[in-house]
Design a protein around this motif. Structure first.
Motif, mmCIF file in Angstrom:
data_model
loop_
_atom_site.group_PDB
_atom_site.id
_atom_site.type_symbol
_atom_site.label_atom_id
_atom_site.label_comp_id
_atom_site.label_asym_id
_atom_site.label_seq_id
_atom_site.Cartn_x
_atom_site.Cartn_y
_atom_site.Cartn_z
ATOM 1 N N SER A 196 0.828 -1.196 0.000
ATOM 2 C CA SER A 196 0.000 0.000 0.000
ATOM 3 C C SER A 196 0.871 1.258 0.000
ATOM 4 C CB SER A 196 -0.960 -0.003 1.181
ATOM 5 O OG SER A 196 -0.242 0.061 2.384
ATOM 6 N N ILE A 197 0.263 2.420 0.126
ATOM 7 C CA ILE A 197 0.943 3.708 -0.002
ATOM 8 C C ILE A 197 2.116 3.799 0.977
ATOM 9 C CG2 ILE A 197 0.668 6.206 0.302
ATOM 10 C CD1 ILE A 197 -2.213 5.878 -0.638
ATOM 11 N N ASN A 198 3.284 4.127 0.447
ATOM 12 C CA ASN A 198 4.524 4.363 1.214
ATOM 13 C C ASN A 198 5.045 3.133 1.950
ATOM 14 O OD1 ASN A 198 4.651 7.098 0.451
ATOM 15 N ND2 ASN A 198 3.292 7.692 2.117
ATOM 16 N N SER A 199 4.547 1.971 1.637
ATOM 17 C CA SER A 199 5.037 0.755 2.282
ATOM 18 C C SER A 199 6.309 0.262 1.595
ATOM 19 C CB SER A 199 3.975 -0.339 2.231
ATOM 20 O OG SER A 199 3.744 -0.737 0.888
ATOM 21 N N THR A 200 7.014 -0.670 2.272
ATOM 22 C CA THR A 200 8.233 -1.263 1.717
ATOM 23 C C THR A 200 8.201 -2.767 1.924
ATOM 24 O OG1 THR A 200 9.572 0.712 2.127
ATOM 25 C CG2 THR A 200 10.751 -1.365 1.861
ATOM 26 N N LEU A 201 8.512 -3.494 0.882
ATOM 27 C CA LEU A 201 8.731 -4.933 0.964
ATOM 28 C C LEU A 201 10.186 -5.205 0.639
ATOM 29 C CD1 LEU A 201 7.969 -7.928 1.112
ATOM 30 C CD2 LEU A 201 7.256 -7.779 -1.292
ATOM 31 N N ASN A 202 10.927 -5.732 1.616
ATOM 32 C CA ASN A 202 12.306 -6.167 1.403
ATOM 33 C C ASN A 202 12.272 -7.674 1.195
ATOM 34 O OD1 ASN A 202 13.622 -3.601 1.783
ATOM 35 N ND2 ASN A 202 13.180 -3.792 3.958
ATOM 36 N N ALA A 203 12.480 -8.095 -0.038
ATOM 37 C CA ALA A 203 12.293 -9.495 -0.408
ATOM 38 C C ALA A 203 13.642 -10.162 -0.637
ATOM 39 C CB ALA A 203 11.439 -9.592 -1.673
ATOM 40 N N GLY A 204 13.929 -11.184 0.172
ATOM 41 C CA GLY A 204 15.205 -11.873 0.071
ATOM 42 C C GLY A 204 15.200 -13.051 -0.863
ATOM 43 N N THR A 225 3.582 -17.562 -7.954
ATOM 44 C CA THR A 225 2.174 -17.820 -8.273
ATOM 45 C C THR A 225 1.336 -16.804 -7.510
ATOM 46 O OG1 THR A 225 2.562 -20.184 -8.558
ATOM 47 C CG2 THR A 225 0.302 -19.494 -8.171
ATOM 48 N N GLY A 226 0.365 -16.230 -8.187
ATOM 49 C CA GLY A 226 -0.463 -15.225 -7.537
ATOM 50 C C GLY A 226 -0.156 -13.836 -8.035
ATOM 51 N N VAL A 227 -0.699 -12.826 -7.360
ATOM 52 C CA VAL A 227 -0.660 -11.436 -7.812
ATOM 53 C C VAL A 227 0.148 -10.585 -6.843
ATOM 54 C CG1 VAL A 227 -2.048 -9.387 -8.328
ATOM 55 C CG2 VAL A 227 -2.896 -11.660 -8.950
ATOM 56 N N LEU A 228 1.050 -9.783 -7.378
ATOM 57 C CA LEU A 228 1.735 -8.741 -6.620
ATOM 58 C C LEU A 228 1.260 -7.406 -7.149
ATOM 59 C CD1 LEU A 228 3.955 -7.559 -4.739
ATOM 60 C CD2 LEU A 228 5.540 -7.778 -6.683
ATOM 61 N N ASN A 229 0.689 -6.574 -6.263
ATOM 62 C CA ASN A 229 0.267 -5.232 -6.640
ATOM 63 C C ASN A 229 1.193 -4.244 -5.934
ATOM 64 O OD1 ASN A 229 -1.030 -2.712 -6.927
ATOM 65 N ND2 ASN A 229 -3.020 -3.708 -7.173
ATOM 66 N N ALA A 230 2.018 -3.545 -6.710
ATOM 67 C CA ALA A 230 3.042 -2.670 -6.137
ATOM 68 C C ALA A 230 3.044 -1.298 -6.792
ATOM 69 C CB ALA A 230 4.422 -3.322 -6.284
ATOM 70 N N SER A 231 1.865 -0.818 -7.189
ATOM 71 C CA SER A 231 1.788 0.456 -7.898
ATOM 72 C C SER A 231 1.300 1.615 -7.023
ATOM 73 C CB SER A 231 0.869 0.325 -9.118
ATOM 74 O OG SER A 231 -0.425 -0.075 -8.717
ATOM 75 N N ALA A 232 1.007 1.371 -5.746
ATOM 76 C CA ALA A 232 0.521 2.438 -4.874
ATOM 77 C C ALA A 232 1.585 3.518 -4.686
ATOM 78 C CB ALA A 232 0.109 1.869 -3.520
ATOM 79 N N LEU A 233 1.144 4.748 -4.532
ATOM 80 C CA LEU A 233 2.031 5.896 -4.422
ATOM 81 C C LEU A 233 3.091 5.697 -3.337
ATOM 82 C CD1 LEU A 233 2.533 8.885 -5.323
ATOM 83 C CD2 LEU A 233 1.071 9.540 -3.402
ATOM 84 N N GLY A 234 4.352 5.872 -3.705
ATOM 85 C CA GLY A 234 5.445 5.894 -2.744
ATOM 86 C C GLY A 234 5.902 4.549 -2.237
ATOM 87 N N ASN A 235 5.265 3.454 -2.627
ATOM 88 C CA ASN A 235 5.690 2.150 -2.114
ATOM 89 C C ASN A 235 6.939 1.658 -2.839
ATOM 90 O OD1 ASN A 235 5.203 -0.726 -3.585
ATOM 91 N ND2 ASN A 235 3.886 0.855 -4.503
ATOM 92 N N THR A 236 7.688 0.778 -2.173
ATOM 93 C CA THR A 236 8.944 0.257 -2.719
ATOM 94 C C THR A 236 8.986 -1.248 -2.568
ATOM 95 O OG1 THR A 236 10.149 2.286 -2.140
ATOM 96 C CG2 THR A 236 11.469 0.312 -2.528
ATOM 97 N N VAL A 237 9.398 -1.932 -3.626
ATOM 98 C CA VAL A 237 9.746 -3.351 -3.543
ATOM 99 C C VAL A 237 11.245 -3.455 -3.768
ATOM 100 C CG1 VAL A 237 9.425 -5.668 -4.470
ATOM 101 C CG2 VAL A 237 7.473 -4.096 -4.334
ATOM 102 N N ASN A 238 11.924 -4.038 -2.783
ATOM 103 C CA ASN A 238 13.380 -4.142 -2.791
ATOM 104 C C ASN A 238 13.758 -5.618 -2.861
ATOM 105 O OD1 ASN A 238 16.130 -3.913 -2.423
ATOM 106 N ND2 ASN A 238 16.012 -3.412 -0.254
ATOM 107 N N TYR A 239 14.296 -6.045 -4.000
ATOM 108 C CA TYR A 239 14.799 -7.407 -4.141
ATOM 109 C C TYR A 239 16.225 -7.414 -3.605
ATOM 110 C CZ TYR A 239 10.729 -8.425 -7.060
ATOM 111 O OH TYR A 239 9.442 -8.610 -7.524
ATOM 112 N N ASN A 240 16.403 -7.864 -2.369
ATOM 113 C CA ASN A 240 17.674 -7.658 -1.682
ATOM 114 C C ASN A 240 18.359 -8.942 -1.233
ATOM 115 O OD1 ASN A 240 15.983 -8.383 0.408
ATOM 116 N ND2 ASN A 240 16.652 -6.756 1.808
#
Length: 339
Positions: A119-127, A133-148
């Motif tokens: 959601s808005i301004n959230s962060t997912l740090n994904a290791g 399988t399934g849906v990733l929705n990462a278009s909300a304003l200010g959110n970040t997905v970090n493949y780390n």
């Protein structure tokens, strides 16, 4: 003893489900109807066990009916982390991240109806893998997905083929699985690489491009195209060591694109809309056998431009509001350079 009672509580939800928490100063809100949201408002570390969301999350439609799991961090310092093991989202379930969620293991959807929403301004740090399988929705304003992760990771084709902010960190390759639009910023950092793969996927970046990875070839451009199309007053491309693009397209209906470090084009520079600003330090170079469109009255290079090679070339130059091309004939050697 009083403190131990405060941090060690067991609540029976029904005959089969036991909820335990060991976190001081946590707020647990359980709605009257089983299956409604559980609200977590503190830093939690779930350790290495697998977290499962399945039919036990029921809603008013009866046992086994689909319901959502909402993870809400109400304070800026509230983080959720999982140091190992998987997070599994059941069929028909949605997990909504409203804060900072760090997962060292896989985030798994049981079916195509499983969803993770940043959601808005959230962060997912994904290791590791994210919703293969399934849906990733990462278009909300200010959110970040970090493949780390310190592993090879595939970048999920998020819903709408778009991320707001996309970041690669850790080490090893982070590979595109389709054409992506970055609605905000793209950052390549750590010792990671961003690979468009042999399929030559394309990127449309509407914010800033930052590459400060310690890897010597952090952006593996192959034969892909990167387009800058944002409406911000100023977008930047920053790589102090120099960024290389195969195809670079500028198509900004508003504002300018500015180099924050050297950059080079190995195939084609396309100028459609917007001004590309360079300096003698942050120089744009068109390599041997590469070319550029001639630009137009609303799209040109404002600043120094270097051409290497033995081909005739039209420099698509301009200044503020003036478009003023400069043409050279074919030089004698492929190493000849003109600025």
């Amino acid at each position: 003893a009083a403190q131990e009672r405060a941090v060690h509580k067991v609540r029976r939800i029904n005959k089969e489900d036991v909820f335990k928490f060991f976190v001081d100063q946590a707020e647990l809100d359980l709605a009257k109807s089983f299956g409604e949201n559980i609200r977590i408002r503190t830093d939690l570390n779930f350790g290495s066990n697998t977290m499962n969301g399945g039919a036990r999350f029921a809603n008013g439609n009866g046992p086994g009916a689909a319901a959502s799991v909402l993870v809400e961090q109400a304070f800026a310092t509230a983080n959720l982390s999982k140091t190992a093991g998987a997070i599994r989202i059941g069929s028909g379930l949605t997990l909504t991240n409203n804060g900072i969620f760090a997962s060292a293991g896989n985030i798994i959807g049981n079916s195509v109806t499983s969803k993770w929403i940043n959601s808005i301004n959230s962060t997912l740090n994904a290791g590791d893998a994210v919703m293969s399988t399934g849906v990733l929705n990462a278009s909300a304003l200010g959110n970040t997905v970090n493949y780390n992760g310190n592993v090879i990771q595939n970048i999920k084709n998020a819903f709408g083929n778009s991320y707001y902010n996309l970041k690669t960190d850790g080490s090893l390759a982070k590979s595109l699985n389709g054409n992506l639009t970055i609605l905000g910023n793209l950052e390549i950092t750590g010792a990671s690489t961003l690979d468009v793969t042999a399929i030559d996927y394309n990127l449309d970046v509407q914010g800033n491009w930052t590459n400060n990875s310690t890897h010597s070839d952090a952006f593996q451009q192959r034969n892909g195209t990167v387009t800058f199309s944002g409406t911000e007053v100023l977008q930047t491309i920053t790589n102090a060591s120099g960024e290389t693009f195969y195809n670079l397209t500028l198509d900004k209906s508003e504002g300018d694109l500015s180099l924050g470090g050297p950059a080079s084009i190995t195939n084609l520079l396309t100028l459609t809309d917007g001004t590309l600003i360079t300096t003698s330090t942050n120089l744009l170079t068109i390599n041997d056998n590469a070319s550029a469109t001639s630009g137009n009255s609303i799209s040109f290079v404002d600043g120094p431009l270097k051409k290497i090679g033995d081909d005739a070339f039209v420099f698509p130059l301009g200044n503020v509001t003036y478009w003023a091309r400069l043409e050279i004939g074919a030089p004698g050697n492929p190493t000849d350079a003109f600025t």
